[in-house]
Design a protein around this motif. Structure first.
Motif, PDB file in Angstrom:
ATOM      1  N   HIS A   1      -2.479  -2.950   2.544  1.00  0.00           N
ATOM      2  CA  HIS A   1      -1.228  -2.317   2.951  1.00  0.00           C
ATOM      3  C   HIS A   1      -0.948  -2.557   4.436  1.00  0.00           C
ATOM      4  CE1 HIS A   1       1.944   0.768   2.782  1.00  0.00           C
ATOM      5  NE2 HIS A   1       1.446   1.237   3.925  1.00  0.00           N
ATOM      6  N   GLU A   2      -1.956  -2.347   5.267  1.00  0.00           N
ATOM      7  CA  GLU A   2      -1.751  -2.492   6.710  1.00  0.00           C
ATOM      8  C   GLU A   2      -1.588  -3.957   7.108  1.00  0.00           C
ATOM      9  OE1 GLU A   2      -4.508  -0.283   9.090  1.00  0.00           O
ATOM     10  OE2 GLU A   2      -4.351   1.507   7.821  1.00  0.00           O
TER      11      GLU A   2
ATOM     12  N   ILE B   1      -7.562  -4.168  12.539  1.00  0.00           N
ATOM     13  CA  ILE B   1      -7.862  -4.048  11.106  1.00  0.00           C
ATOM     14  C   ILE B   1      -9.185  -4.733  10.796  1.00  0.00           C
ATOM     15  CG2 ILE B   1      -7.093  -4.694   8.782  1.00  0.00           C
ATOM     16  CD1 ILE B   1      -4.183  -4.528   9.904  1.00  0.00           C
TER      17      ILE B   1
ATOM     18  N   GLN C   1      -5.899   0.088   1.412  1.00  0.00           N
ATOM     19  CA  GLN C   1      -5.326   0.430   2.708  1.00  0.00           C
ATOM     20  C   GLN C   1      -5.316  -0.792   3.621  1.00  0.00           C
ATOM     21  OE1 GLN C   1      -3.944   3.419   3.423  1.00  0.00           O
ATOM     22  NE2 GLN C   1      -3.271   2.654   5.425  1.00  0.00           N
ATOM     23  N   ASP C   2      -6.360  -1.609   3.540  1.00  0.00           N
ATOM     24  CA  ASP C   2      -6.401  -2.845   4.328  1.00  0.00           C
ATOM     25  C   ASP C   2      -5.281  -3.798   3.891  1.00  0.00           C
ATOM     26  OD1 ASP C   2      -8.761  -1.974   5.652  1.00  0.00           O
ATOM     27  OD2 ASP C   2      -9.972  -2.686   3.967  1.00  0.00           O
TER      28      ASP C   2
ATOM     29  N   ARG D   1      -3.155  -6.125  16.435  1.00  0.00           N
ATOM     30  CA  ARG D   1      -3.137  -5.332  15.204  1.00  0.00           C
ATOM     31  C   ARG D   1      -4.063  -5.959  14.158  1.00  0.00           C
ATOM     32  NH1 ARG D   1       3.118  -5.623  13.997  1.00  0.00           N
ATOM     33  NH2 ARG D   1       2.565  -7.783  14.537  1.00  0.00           N
TER      34      ARG D   1
ATOM     35  N   ARG E   1       2.342  -3.316  -1.276  1.00  0.00           N
ATOM     36  CA  ARG E   1       2.252  -2.002  -0.651  1.00  0.00           C
ATOM     37  C   ARG E   1       1.362  -1.084  -1.479  1.00  0.00           C
ATOM     38  NH1 ARG E   1       7.511   0.223   2.520  1.00  0.00           N
ATOM     39  NH2 ARG E   1       7.858  -1.617   3.820  1.00  0.00           N
TER      40      ARG E   1
END
Length: 607
Positions: A325-326, A9, A322-323, A5, A422
């Motif tokens: 967050h992930e 990313i 978004q990066d 994962r 988040r």
């Protein structure tokens, strides 16, 4: 083995950044071929460059095989974290002279303290001081006399600014040398309690000042885990320090040894020798991801969801929320340091500190080991710890277990299964929220809005008893283009009191919170900001707002048709236009990008 994962990313960031990163590296390679130019300088240029040096230094500077180090210093004696830097240039010069090299103070950069300016007009210069520091760093290094640079800085905007500026000289090796944290004073919990008592009128200014002075009491960085100490954690995770430099106290023999070693190591990794390690190659996509993972795993400062976007762009790398967050979703929270716990950074350091955090994240496959650092190849070098042995600096194996599992835990036994940040999005825009210090019952707040344009207006409403209810405090026109995006930490005691009284409370703002933001749900850095016609300017008193950290939603619960046609409210106050130097920063307020693009005048795309 690296977690797939994390790899996915990182690969996405590499692909997104492919063209801009390639352009950056081409430029750095071209600069490498052009300099430094001491050997090609005219006699007049060179004479100006070393006029103040002694005869021995002048002779060394004439040689092309001896490194000359540029010192960029953020020293001033008002900031406790930077006051120890006064003696660093002399120490660095002695250290490099020992191995036949030279060093010169290339320049100084401004360094302001958010603790001093918090809640005052000066805070409206704070964010933009980062870009001023970046450009001042470039001015310092522009003389092209140097084979490498050592950057001296610690606090909030100073380290990101130095790093952004240094990346424009990414063909040079660059090492950062910090001063370390002050010794422990009264606990952060005690200090916060007195602040809340003051907000409620239960204690006076004398008691408040006594508590603050007992917390901030000597040389070194403030001991809570705010932006300054988050900076130091990230410098370790990126391999830009030498290992273990982050959290040793100022003025100790070990601190001096670390600074000497940083200077001598820098001389050994210039382009004059076989171990050439340019900053532009150290700071790559994997390095940036390692920094974000370290930030998220330790519950670090929300300010870095702005700063590290700008840092990455300086190296031709594009990251976004978004990066964050992930990465947060796959990164366990392995540290509890105030405001995410009761311990301070000294306790954190004693319990295992950065070395253990990096070790456990590497073992979990959640950091990239195969990176270039200033100490060599491989991030595992930063799981070692420095020791003084026989008068010199030596490294030993770092801790393999936590000395206090209430402060640091292994990645397979974390405090929480994910990191502390988040992404929220909805009809109000996009923003971030720090969840690591929030109790689960505060992850969802749905309550009527009360709209303000200043911190003082909220304080007045609190003092008048108008806020004793469930509410979402909306503070708008606080973005970079409005008033420079000051931190709104002054709100924390008032909102904290309301939370302690049992009300459902949240903050929604296009401004920033302090690196010490904690238990109050705060949807911050909202973009687009009000000054750009962002939806936060449409909110009216009484509108119900839903802040849902669990689902990642931020919405004003108004009929969709009404919302679409509702006109944004104009700004009422223009107090930020002048005074305390703010008029000089007007061009920056007009040119800054949105928060998710780094809130920068240096990288305006995303404006």
């Amino acid at each position: 083995m690296t977690d797939p994962r994390l790899t996915a990313i990182t690969d996405r960031i590499v692909e997104r950044s492919r063209d801009s990163r390639a352009t950056y590296l081409q430029r750095m390679d071209k600069l490498r071929g052009q300099g430094p130019t001491r050997s090609r300088m005219s006699c007049s240029n060179l004479a100006h460059g070393y006029a103040a040096c002694d005869s021995g230094e002048k002779q060394t500077l004439r040689l092309t095989e001896a490194a000359n180090i540029g010192i960029v210093n953020a020293y001033n004696d008002m900031l406790s974290a930077h006051q120890p830097l006064e003696t660093y240039p002399a120490l660095i010069k002695r250290a490099v002279h020992e191995i036949g090299c030279t060093a010169q103070v290339a320049g100084g950069v401004p360094a302001m303290c958010d603790g001093v300016t918090q809640g005052a007009e000066g805070m409206e210069l704070s964010l933009f001081s980062r870009d001023v520091i970046a450009t001042a760093t470039a001015v310092a290094l522009s003389h092209n006399m140097f084979d490498g640079a050592i950057c001296l800085g610690v606090c909030d905007k100073i380290v990101p600014g130095l790093l952004i500026g240094a990346l424009s000289f990414g063909h040079l090796p660059v090492i950062f040398a910090p001063a370390g944290p002050m010794t422990t004073g009264i606990s952060n919990k005690e200090k916060a309690a007195v602040r809340q008592q003051f907000a409620e009128g239960k204690v006076g200014r004398e008691e408040l000042l006594a508590a603050e002075s007992a917390a901030y009491h000597g040389p070194g960085t403030c001991t809570f885990y705010g932006t300054a100490n988050s900076n130091q954690m990230l410098m370790e995770a990126m391999g830009i320090h030498i290992p273990g430099a982050a959290f040793e106290h100022p003025g100790t023999p070990l601190r001096d040894a670390l600074t000497r070693e940083a200077a001598q190591r820098l001389c050994r990794i210039t382009d004059l020798g076989p171990d050439y390690t340019p900053l532009g190659r150290v700071v790559d996509e994997k390095c940036i991801v390692n920094a974000l993972v370290a930030l998220l795993a330790t519950g670090g400062s929300t300010n870095h969801s702005i700063h590290w976007i700008a840092v990455a762009r300086a190296a031709g790398i594009h990251i976004n929320w978004q990066d964050f967050h992930e990465l947060s979703a796959i990164t366990p929270l392995v540290a509890r340091v105030y405001p995410n716990g009761s311990a301070d950074v000294n306790h954190f350091h004693a319990a295992g500190g950065s070395a253990f955090v990096i070790r456990t994240l590497l073992e979990a496959g959640l950091m990239h080991e195969e990176v270039l650092t200033n100490w060599g190849a491989g991030l595992s070098l930063y799981t070692r710890e420095p020791r003084l042995q026989e008068g010199g600096l030596h490294y030993v194996a770092g801790p393999t277990s936590s000395a206090d599992t209430e402060v640091i835990r292994p990645a397979d036994q974390p405090f929480a299964p994910e990191g502390g940040l988040r992404l929220l999005q909805g009809n109000l825009g996009r923003c971030v929220i720090k969840t690591s210090a929030m109790a689960p019952e505060h992850w969802l707040v749905e309550a009527p809005a009360r709209v303000f344009e200043t911190q003082e207006a909220l304080k007045d409403a609190f003092d008048a008893g108008e806020l004793d209810r469930d509410l979402v405090a909306v503070i708008r026109y606080q973005g970079p283009c409005s008033n420079g995006m000051p931190e709104l930490h002054k709100l924390t005691p008032y909102l904290g009191v309301l939370l302690d009284r049992g009300y459902k409370v949240a903050l929604v703002t296009d401004g920033r919170m302090s690196g010490a933001s904690g238990k109050v749900p705060a949807a911050i850095h909202l973009s687009p900001e009000a000054a750009h016609g962002g939806a936060i300017a449409k909110v009216r008193d009484g509108d119900v707002i839903r802040v849902d950290a669990e689902k990642g939603e931020l919405n004003c619960l108004v009929d969709a048709v009404e919302w679409e046609y509702r006109e944004p409210a104009p700004r009422v106050s223009d107090d930020c236009e002048w005074g305390i130097g703010r008029e000089l920063f007007k061009f920056m307020r007009r040119a800054a990008s949105e928060a998710e693009a780094g809130a920068s005048v240096l990288f305006p795309e995303g404006h």
